[in-house]
Structure formats: structure tokens, C-alpha cells
Design a protein around this motif. Sequence first.
Motif, mmCIF file in Angstrom:
data_model
loop_
_atom_site.group_PDB
_atom_site.id
_atom_site.type_symbol
_atom_site.label_atom_id
_atom_site.label_comp_id
_atom_site.label_asym_id
_atom_site.label_seq_id
_atom_site.Cartn_x
_atom_site.Cartn_y
_atom_site.Cartn_z
ATOM 1 N N GLU A 11 0.849 -1.191 0.000
ATOM 2 C CA GLU A 11 0.000 0.000 0.000
ATOM 3 C C GLU A 11 0.880 1.235 0.000
ATOM 4 O OE1 GLU A 11 -3.500 2.213 2.571
ATOM 5 O OE2 GLU A 11 -2.944 0.165 3.050
ATOM 6 N N CYS A 12 0.669 2.091 -0.976
ATOM 7 C CA CYS A 12 1.423 3.332 -1.076
ATOM 8 C C CYS A 12 0.802 4.364 -0.140
ATOM 9 C CB CYS A 12 1.404 3.846 -2.515
ATOM 10 S SG CYS A 12 2.207 5.445 -2.708
ATOM 11 N N THR A 14 1.309 7.504 -0.182
ATOM 12 C CA THR A 14 1.106 8.754 -0.904
ATOM 13 C C THR A 14 -0.240 8.779 -1.622
ATOM 14 O OG1 THR A 14 3.488 8.908 -1.226
ATOM 15 C CG2 THR A 14 2.122 10.317 -2.603
ATOM 16 N N THR A 19 -0.836 -1.372 -4.674
ATOM 17 C CA THR A 19 -0.200 -1.292 -5.983
ATOM 18 C C THR A 19 1.095 -2.088 -5.984
ATOM 19 O OG1 THR A 19 0.606 0.253 -7.658
ATOM 20 C CG2 THR A 19 1.040 0.826 -5.377
ATOM 21 N N LEU A 21 5.108 -2.179 -6.188
ATOM 22 C CA LEU A 21 6.240 -1.328 -5.847
ATOM 23 C C LEU A 21 7.488 -1.966 -6.445
ATOM 24 C CD1 LEU A 21 5.300 -0.841 -2.095
ATOM 25 C CD2 LEU A 21 4.783 0.720 -3.971
ATOM 26 N N ARG A 30 9.651 2.320 -5.695
ATOM 27 C CA ARG A 30 8.854 3.321 -6.401
ATOM 28 C C ARG A 30 7.463 2.761 -6.668
ATOM 29 N NH1 ARG A 30 11.830 6.411 -10.671
ATOM 30 N NH2 ARG A 30 12.412 7.523 -8.789
ATOM 31 N N CYS A 31 6.445 3.574 -6.346
ATOM 32 C CA CYS A 31 5.048 3.208 -6.577
ATOM 33 C C CYS A 31 4.761 3.255 -8.073
ATOM 34 C CB CYS A 31 4.129 4.172 -5.825
ATOM 35 S SG CYS A 31 2.377 3.925 -6.165
ATOM 36 N N LEU A 38 9.534 5.485 -2.064
ATOM 37 C CA LEU A 38 9.196 5.045 -0.719
ATOM 38 C C LEU A 38 10.367 4.297 -0.106
ATOM 39 C CD1 LEU A 38 5.738 3.528 -1.681
ATOM 40 C CD2 LEU A 38 6.159 5.810 -0.783
ATOM 41 N N TYR A 48 5.937 0.895 4.155
ATOM 42 C CA TYR A 48 6.591 1.783 3.207
ATOM 43 C C TYR A 48 6.228 3.218 3.551
ATOM 44 C CZ TYR A 48 7.243 -2.564 0.740
ATOM 45 O OH TYR A 48 7.592 -3.844 0.431
#
Length: 68
Positions: A11-12, A14, A19, A21, A30-31, A38, A48
Motif C-alpha cells: 500500500e502506497c 502517498t 499497488t 512497488l 517506487r510506486c 518510498l 513503506y
Amino acid sequence: MKITAEVVNGECPTCSELTMLVGLTNELYRCMNCGADLEQHINGKISYLPHITKPTDADAFVKEWKNG
């Protein structure tokens, strides 16, 4: 020469989406949804957090909380 990238699901924080990563380094991901960088933190569970870099031309400071 063979280059591989680690891809994990998470889970991002931001964009608040579940999603993929992509691992840029051992701790930096990176997402794939929003592109945020992250940092991976392991403290009982894997989480993250947004990766923040300090500008090279500025001094670090902490903004004071406003009571109110």
C-alpha cells in the motif's frame, strides 16, 4: 551482465492504493501508480514510508507545531 528488479505488492502511503512497488535499491521502492519514492521499514511488519531527500543548498529545520 544481468539486471533484475524486485517487484512487491504493497500500500502506497502517498496515493493510498494497493499497488506494485518496484525496488530501486534494497530499501528504496517506487510506486507504479503515482511514482512516489518510498523507503521500506521493517519493524514487526513491512511498511513503506515516503522518501524525503534533503536539498543540498538548504539547511535542515523542523517546523514548529501550531497550537490552536
